[in-house]
Design an enzyme around this catalytic site. Structure first.
Site, PDB file in Angstrom:
ATOM      1  N   SER A  44      61.326  37.023  42.572  1.00  0.00           N
ATOM      2  CA  SER A  44      60.330  35.963  42.768  1.00  0.00           C
ATOM      3  C   SER A  44      60.295  34.952  41.629  1.00  0.00           C
ATOM      4  O   SER A  44      59.761  33.857  41.791  1.00  0.00           O
ATOM      5  CB  SER A  44      58.934  36.570  42.939  1.00  0.00           C
ATOM      6  OG  SER A  44      58.578  37.367  41.817  1.00  0.00           O
ATOM      7  N   ASP A 333      49.157  33.779  38.957  1.00  0.00           N
ATOM      8  CA  ASP A 333      48.463  34.892  39.604  1.00  0.00           C
ATOM      9  C   ASP A 333      48.569  36.084  38.659  1.00  0.00           C
ATOM     10  O   ASP A 333      48.886  35.914  37.480  1.00  0.00           O
ATOM     11  CB  ASP A 333      49.042  35.177  41.009  1.00  0.00           C
ATOM     12  CG  ASP A 333      50.534  35.511  41.000  1.00  0.00           C
ATOM     13  OD1 ASP A 333      51.049  35.918  39.941  1.00  0.00           O
ATOM     14  OD2 ASP A 333      51.173  35.383  42.059  1.00  0.00           O
ATOM     15  N   HIS A 336      52.804  36.366  38.082  1.00  0.00           N
ATOM     16  CA  HIS A 336      53.761  35.272  37.883  1.00  0.00           C
ATOM     17  C   HIS A 336      53.215  34.190  36.949  1.00  0.00           C
ATOM     18  O   HIS A 336      52.051  33.812  37.058  1.00  0.00           O
ATOM     19  CB  HIS A 336      54.115  34.638  39.225  1.00  0.00           C
ATOM     20  CG  HIS A 336      54.658  35.604  40.221  1.00  0.00           C
ATOM     21  ND1 HIS A 336      53.863  36.211  41.182  1.00  0.00           N
ATOM     22  CD2 HIS A 336      55.917  36.093  40.405  1.00  0.00           C
ATOM     23  CE1 HIS A 336      54.615  37.030  41.914  1.00  0.00           C
ATOM     24  NE2 HIS A 336      55.853  36.977  41.464  1.00  0.00           N
TER      25      HIS A 336
END
Length: 359
Positions: A44, A333, A336
């Site tokens: 990610s 978040d 991340h």
């Protein structure tokens, strides 16, 4: 000169100036570029939206992700704006948004300057990726080979080979192997010791390097593990009373990084035509967390989304409030970084590593 003839002359001259301007701009861009293309693989941290096309819950194609793009569009990037690889692409003289290889609009001229083949929630080990039905590292490589065929059909085999040989490859993955696999699955930790599991991941890394070497890659950046024990979600889950980084996980990251560095040195000898550089993202991100004011940040314990303590992916959604100023946060978040943090990482990676590969 008659009126219509004069008008045609003026119009033609204006068109000539416009085309000349575009040519100069293209030549300037070409001179500035330090690579023909950028190809990235991993999780990610570098996925700009490949998972949008998968039957997986590991997605970020909804608000408030992407809230700080000009059009507030959630592209699938797990942050509020650009990823480090987007910024890295721009610094390298390439487009400022690195496209997702699975994006239906990834075609035509976009093929020429690279793409991200990464998939959120993936890892070095296949079992890590299969848990949430995302792309394994092997599948990412398979997608790259399919892309290469498209590129060759568009430019000719010789040109495609040249583009790939003059490109920069990057790999950023590994955290999910530990957080969402080894320490989340009791069967895995019973089956393997930590050292054995690390060896499995390193074998996957070596296999990846062998594959891109066979494809004609000449430059590769291997990005190490971040201090994932400092992610707000991991502090919440494992060290909430203390409220500080979960050092057990940081020690795992440090141990794996040391083994990765050793493997990188060994592979440099095994693949003489491939220049390999290691980027120590651990040191950079840990410094940002420890000394936030040095980078203009104020908040390191919480993410900008929701409480910032546990929200990520589907828990960070359009019904979740966000902070007023993400630029003051290291994390977007609970897992991340913000695009502001990525910006600092990208600039460091470019000056410390990419320029070294380009010398």
């Amino acid at each position: 000169m008659e009126g219509s003839t004069a008008s045609n002359f003026v119009l033609g001259f204006v068109i000539f100036l416009a085309l000349a301007g575009q040519l100069v701009e293209a030549q300037t861009q070409s001179k500035k570029a330090i690579a023909s293309a950028l190809y990235v693989f991993g999780d990610s941290t570098i996925d700009p939206g490949n998972n949008n096309q998968l039957n997986s819950i590991a997605k970020a194609n909804f608000s408030p992700y992407g809230r700080d793009f000009p059009d507030h569009k959630a592209t699938g990037r797990f942050t509020n704006g650009k990823l480090a690889t987007d910024i890295l692409s721009e610094l390298s003289g390439l487009p400022d948004l690195l496209p997702a290889s699975l994006d239906p609009n990834f075609q035509g001229e976009k093929l020429l300057t690279g793409a991200s083949f990464g998939s959120a929630s993936s890892g070095y080990d296949d079992s890590t990726s299969k848990t949430l039905k995302v792309l394994t590292l092997g599948k990412q490589l398979e997608n790259f080979r399919h892309y290469r065929l498209q590129l060759a059909n568009m430019t000719g085999q010789g040109n495609a080979t040249k583009i790939i040989s003059e490109a920069i490859f990057a790999l950023s993955t590994g955290s999910n192997d530990f957080i969402n696999n080894y320490y989340a699955n009791p069967l895995m930790s019973k089956k393997y010791t930590l050292a054995q599991f690390e060896d499995i991941l390193l074998q996957s890394l070596r296999g990846f390097v062998q594959s891109i070497y066979n494809e004609g890659a000449t430059r590769l950046v291997i990005i190490g593990l971040p201090p994932f024990g400092c992610c707000p979600s991991q502090i919440t889950l494992h060290n909430v009373l203390n409220g500080s980084c979960y050092e057990k996980f940081n020690e795992v990251a440090t141990s794996f990084n040391e083994k990765t560095i050793a493997l990188t040195k060994e592979m440099t000898l095994s693949f003489p035509a491939l220049r390999i550089a290691y980027y120590d993202i651990y040191a950079k991100l840990y410094d940002m967390i420890k000394y936030p004011t040095k980078y203009g940040f104020k908040e390191t314990r919480k993410g900008c989304c929701g409480t910032g303590l546990i929200e990520a992916s589907i828990l960070c959604n359009k019904g979740t409030p966000t902070c007023n100023d993400p630029s003051k946060y290291v994390f977007w978040d609970s897992f991340h970084p913000t695009s502001e943090a990525y910006n600092s990482i990208a600039k460091d990676l470019f000056s410390e590593v990419l320029m070294q590969l380009n010398s």
